[in-house]
Design an enzyme around this catalytic site. Structure first.
Site, PDB file in Angstrom:
ATOM      1  N   PRO A   7     -24.202  -2.162   8.770  1.00 40.54           N
ATOM      2  CG  PRO A   7     -24.650  -4.420   9.132  1.00 40.54           C
ATOM      3  CD  PRO A   7     -24.326  -3.154   9.842  1.00 40.54           C
ATOM      4  N   GLY A  34     -25.199  12.485   5.819  1.00 40.20           N
ATOM      5  CA  GLY A  34     -26.099  11.464   5.301  1.00 40.20           C
ATOM      6  C   GLY A  34     -25.584  10.038   5.346  1.00 40.20           C
ATOM      7  CG  PHE A  82     -23.290  14.506  -2.723  1.00 39.49           C
ATOM      8  CD1 PHE A  82     -23.510  13.266  -2.151  1.00 39.49           C
ATOM      9  CD2 PHE A  82     -24.370  15.351  -2.919  1.00 39.49           C
ATOM     10  CE1 PHE A  82     -24.790  12.877  -1.781  1.00 39.49           C
ATOM     11  CE2 PHE A  82     -25.657  14.964  -2.564  1.00 39.49           C
ATOM     12  CZ  PHE A  82     -25.868  13.713  -2.000  1.00 39.49           C
ATOM     13  CE  LYS A 105      -9.869  -2.212   2.830  1.00 34.45           C
ATOM     14  NZ  LYS A 105      -9.001  -2.873   1.821  1.00 34.45           N
ATOM     15  N   GLY A 106     -12.657   2.997   4.095  1.00 34.52           N
ATOM     16  CA  GLY A 106     -13.717   3.925   3.680  1.00 34.52           C
ATOM     17  C   GLY A 106     -14.636   3.356   2.622  1.00 34.52           C
ATOM     18  CB  ILE A 152     -19.654  -3.714   6.789  1.00 36.94           C
ATOM     19  CG1 ILE A 152     -18.982  -3.845   5.421  1.00 36.94           C
ATOM     20  CG2 ILE A 152     -20.907  -2.842   6.697  1.00 36.94           C
ATOM     21  CD1 ILE A 152     -18.429  -2.559   4.835  1.00 36.94           C
ATOM     22  N   GLY A 211     -17.519   5.728   1.142  1.00 33.77           N
ATOM     23  CA  GLY A 211     -18.303   6.740   0.430  1.00 33.77           C
ATOM     24  C   GLY A 211     -17.870   6.958  -1.007  1.00 33.77           C
ATOM     25  CD  GLU A 212     -14.873  10.018  -1.358  1.00 28.81           C
ATOM     26  OE1 GLU A 212     -15.257  10.527  -2.414  1.00 28.81           O
ATOM     27  OE2 GLU A 212     -14.977  10.581  -0.252  1.00 28.81           O
ATOM     28  CD  GLN A 249     -21.237   5.825   2.860  1.00 32.49           C
ATOM     29  OE1 GLN A 249     -21.141   4.949   3.713  1.00 32.49           O
ATOM     30  NE2 GLN A 249     -20.415   6.842   2.797  1.00 32.49           N
TER      31      GLN A 249
END
Lengths: 742, 213
Positions: free
Chosen positions: A634, A467, A240, A703-704, A631, A706-707, A640
């Site tokens: 999926p 992860g 993280f 695009k991203g 995506i 995780g955040e 996530q």
């Protein structure tokens, strides 16, 4: 990814290794004759080490060495890294044992090495130090007067239009928000196994989000050629953000392995995970927000002061989200840092944006309430149709779609505009929402693809997988393009020596590495088409034209001609005819500067209940919606997003590292006293993706993710608490005591 | 998991008695040393404690792990977790806190879930231990392992061995009768990636399947 085709829900490709216990994390690597290292921490938060008594430890059973400031020569490259302009931090990185100065509580003063874990555990307790204590500073609140402007880029004061113009708006709010130190606490402890071959070559298994970066750090510290440092981190047990830099304990372990001439394993204690490997800094924020009576924003001022350490300058984009999130003609942001006697912070999931969004999205809710407007409607009225900070069009933006689908799923129509008017038995019911954003980045990655005669595709890249499902994403991209089942794709990752990939951070990996996989697969198809066009091949006999990749069908059975599928060859026959053992393609792929602004967006909706007599908060339902482009995978993407919501619930309701200011040390540095969400805290989390391609960022249009999974969750909860109770809590975590005392 | 014949049980019993005798012998020696501190201290000063420690620090331990019998010599202070990870090369069981606060180290001892970091290895004398490595039958995964894959009950995978061992026990204990009950009885296993909803789905699915676990 082909248009309008539902992507396959492939299982996580390393799932079998993870459920059978065969996935190897850093400390799982077994090397013969491994010895054990353990750090001994300072008991004071500031001062100097006067002396260390290591005699008892040295005499204890099985002890091989005790490294301290008094017996350890400085590393050849111990000053390397002194460049404030280089992220993640400016200043002098701390090298354990290179100085007798103490900057923070639990800073390592000794590293004990013994032949078994039990023995090192005992011996470490025998090390005693004398200190010359100095007055420490560990409270952000008490030291706000020492705040300074950071030196990094994009950190200077920002003004668009007129400064602080919210003050003159017909409807305005001005409030302060605070959140305390929040610690990453991945389940895997900081761990490293290091072994030297001679004096010039070292191999480490370590907990890092980027093997290349760790390789560089070790090579700099020991002044070794880059190629003499090998770093492996195929699996890491979450991070993280805490694995985004090489920490002093890792360098110290490498140093100790060299000194004893044996493979050395060092695993941090959970307590040391709170004190030695970064955290989300405590941050005090102030928002002034003003609008016209009909709910158009006029002015926004966002000020934030976070903490850094006494020896490095750590910055994050706390206030930057306020510059582009809403259409507002007058925006001012100011960001300051207070150095404290603590370890340097490090980016934690949705780093500054999560912090900034807590204040901004809470303030938006407050102003919507003041305007008697629905908070979703208020946001739609102030939607930024282009990036107001950079004056550029968005590469793609489907935030309005996120508002709509999330509101529908949570049952937003059941929300009462007037707080504390929705009761269910003894409970007060509330709905809240918060939006998030994070830059959509595509960096540089090299990937090598090897198509083998048995129809297996091997993909190699040094990127690792903490992860989110990087290996699964790479598999999904390649399977789709190559017409191969996921089981035929083998991912080799997480080691230096493989084609270089990016750090696993900043939500860049799908756009960066996925695009490289895409490019490699297409190049491979072209190369095969060229081979198939050669005179004498069955394909050239059936089709005299020069073949292109799109003229061929690629499947697990091999190749066939699209115009006549009876013309076919297995890969083994095809390779045999061409005298090739395999087809290999290596490609470097990177994003280019475009006249667009690229961000991912999310909206989180929360329905919760508050028990007014006890202050208990029970979250009933979370709906997280994301505009993250296409995506690709999926199943892992949903996980996530769920994980981000869980992290946000921790941030909002529980997480708080409490420092006893008298001694400058944490009092809850363990997982019993530092609360994180457990299973019983987590309700159903629905994940909804817009799943529309970004036409600019890269070939797949991803695009991203995780955040943005976490950015905006905490304010959604705080806003729902307000809607339920009429009580506005501006200090995280929202605990019962605060709820009952308001 | 039981793969031992009755003859072996007899052998084990003999072994256990033998171990106890050894323990008493050693204990009385230690007592003798304790009542003569000056001699003991002198020995320590001369560096003899190193050699003495090597002998006195260890105890015999007979333990069955994943169906395999082990006759070991371990320090009494060694935890079950450190024994299986560091000495028996079974690193599937994970260390997350070493204080019984996170559940990553969960294993089965005689079929019940225990926190191996809070269990001294010597207290598992004569017991049957199952770790994550012992669940699958060759290539055939345990139903709980299958369900974790199906529902993606993890991300990084670090807490997963503990979650799976706990999940099986949760059903065996009769604590998987509703999603809320599963949530409650799985709350000793922290997952920092936040896979909880998928973990609940996996356990509920196995419970619904009705297999004997």
């Amino acid at each position: 990814m082909e248009k309008d085709k539902a992507p396959d829900r492939i299982d996580r490709v390393d799932a079998r290794a993870k459920v059978t216990g065969t996935a190897s994390y850093a400390a799982d690597h077994k090397i013969q004759n491994t010895v054990y290292g353990l750090l001994v921490g300072s008991t004071v938060a500031k001062g100097r080490i006067k002396s260390i008594d290591t005699k008892a430890a040295e005499k204890a059973s099985g002890v091989l060495a005790v490294l301290t400031y008094f017996n350890t020569p400085k590393l050849p490259g111990y000053t390397t890294g002194k460049d404030p302009s280089k992220p993640p931090t400016g200043g002098q990185p701390l090298r354990f044992f290179a100085t007798n100065e103490i900057f923070y509580y639990d800073q390592a003063i000794a590293l004990v090495v013994a032949d078994t874990y039990e023995r090192v555990l005992h011996a470490a307790k025998l090390v005693k130090a004398q200190y010359e204590k100095a007055t420490h500073k560990t409270s952000l609140e008490d030291n706000l007067a020492t705040a300074k402007v950071p030196t990094g880029p994009r950190q200077e004061d920002y003004t668009r239009g007129e400064a602080d113009s919210y003050k003159n708006a017909p409807v305005k709010i001005e409030q302060e928000y605070y959140h305390p130190v929040e610690v990453h606490n991945p389940m895997e402890l900081g761990s490293i196994v290091a072994f030297w071959e001679g004096a010039e070559k070292v191999t480490v298994y370590t907990k890092t989000q980027g093997v290349q970066a760790t390789q560089k750090s070790i090579s700099d510290a020991f002044k070794l050629p880059l190629g003499n440092v090998t770093v492996h981190a195929r699996h890491i047990g979450g991070a993280f953000g805490m694995g985004l830099r090489t920490w002093p304990y890792e360098i110290a372990a490498v140093m100790a392995a060299k000194k004893v001439g044996k493979p050395l394993k060092l695993v941090l204690h959970r307590e040391q995970m709170f004190t030695n490997v970064g955290y989300r800094p405590a941050t005090k924020q102030k928002i002034g927000l003003g609008a016209t009576a009909d709910g158009k924003l006029i002015g926004l001022t966002h000020e934030a002061t976070g903490n850094t350490s006494a020896y490095e300058e750590f910055t994050e984009a706390t206030v930057n989200i306020s510059r582009f999130m809403y259409a507002c003609p007058n925006v001012t942001t100011r960001y300051r840092l207070v150095p404290l006697n603590v370890c340097t912070p490090i980016w934690m999931r949705g780093p500054g944006e999560a912090t900034g969004a807590f204040a901004l999205e809470s303030a938006m809710d407050e102003l919507a309430h003041a305007l008697k407007l629905d908070p979703v409607e208020f946001r739609v009225r102030n939607h930024a149709d282009s990036d107001p900070e950079k004056n550029l069009p968005w590469s793609s933006k489907y935030l309005k779609e996120c508002y709509e689908m999330g509101a529908e799923r949570i049952g937003w129509k059941n929300r009462k505009l007037q707080p504390r008017t929705n009761q269910d038995g003894d409970w007060l019911v509330g709905y809240g929402m918060g939006a998030g954003s994070f830059g959509a980045m595509r960096w540089v990655a090299s990937v090598k693809g090897i198509l083998q005669p048995e129809g297996k595709l091997r993909l190699q890249c040094s990127v690792n997988d903490m992860g989110p499902g990087t290996a699964t994403m790479m598999t999904a991209v390649a399977a789709d393009i190559m017409g191969l089942p996921p089981g035929r794709i083998i991912i080799e990752m997480g080691s230096t020596g493989l084609p270089p990939g990016p750090m696993q951070g900043g939500s860049n990996v799908t756009a960066t590495v996925g695009s490289a996989v895409h490019d490699v697969c297409f190049a491979m198809k072209e190369q095969i088409a060229a081979l198939a066009s050669k005179a004498g091949s069955v394909f050239s006999k059936a089709n005299s034209q020069q073949l292109k990749a799109e003229d061929l069908l690629f499947s697990e059975n091999g190749l066939s001609l699209k115009s006549d599928t009876s013309v076919r060859l297995s890969y083994s026959e095809f390779f045999k005819q061409n005298g090739l053992p395999a087809v290999e393609v290596t490609k470097e792929s990177k994003g280019t500067e475009q006249p667009y602004s690229s961000y991912s967006f999310s909206v989180h909706f929360v329905k919760l209940r508050v028990h007014p007599a006890t202050g208990r908060i029970k979250i009933d339902h979370v709906v997280s919606c994301a505009d993250a482009g296409t995506i690709v995978s999926p199943k892992t993407s949903e996980s996530q997003m769920i994980g981000g919501a869980v992290g946000g619930i921790g941030m909002a309701l529980m997480e708080d590292m409490v420092i006893d200011q008298r001694f400058g040390r944490p009092i809850n540095n363990n997982l019993a006293d530092y609360h994180v969400p457990v299973n019983a805290d987590i309700p159903t989390v629905d994940v909804l993706f817009v799943n529309k391609k970004d036409p600019i960022i890269g070939p797949m249009g991803s695009k991203g993710l995780g955040e943005i999974a976490l950015v905006g969750v905490a304010p959604a909860i705080a806003n729902a608490v307000f809607n339920a109770t009429g009580k506005r809590l501006r200090e995280l975590p929202i605990t019962r005591d605060k709820l009952l005392e308001v | 998991m039981a793969k031992k014949g009755s003859g072996q049980n007899q052998a084990e019993e003999n072994y256990l008695n033998e171990s106890r005798r050894n323990f008493f012998k050693q204990s009385s020696l230690l007592t003798a040393l304790a009542v003569t501190p000056p001699a003991f201290l002198k020995a320590a000063e001369e560096g003899l404690d190193e050699k003495a420690a090597g002998y006195f620090e260890k105890m015999p331990l007979a333990i069955q792990i994943n169906g395999v019998n082990h006759d070991l010599s371990v320090e009494p202070r060694t935890t079950l977790l450190d024994l299986i990870r560091e000495q028996l090369a079974l690193p599937g069981t994970k260390k997350g806190c070493d204080h019984g606060q996170c559940g990553a180290c969960t294993v089965h001892v005689n079929g019940n879930r225990v926190l191996s970091c809070l269990t001294l290895a010597v207290t598992a004398e004569g017991k049957k231990v199952t770790t994550i490595e012992g669940l699958a039958d060759g290539e055939k995964l345990h139903p709980m392992q299958e369900a974790f894959i199906k529902y993606d009950g993890f991300q990084c995978g670090y807490c997963t061995p503990g979650q799976i061992m706990s999940g099986i026990a949760c059903i065996r204990e009769g604590h998987a009768n509703s999603d809320d009950e599963i949530r409650e009885y799985m709350s000793g296993n922290i997952c920092r990636c936040g896979a909880y909803p998928n973990i609940v789905k996996a356990i509920a699915d196995v419970k619904k399947g009705g297999q004997t676990l």
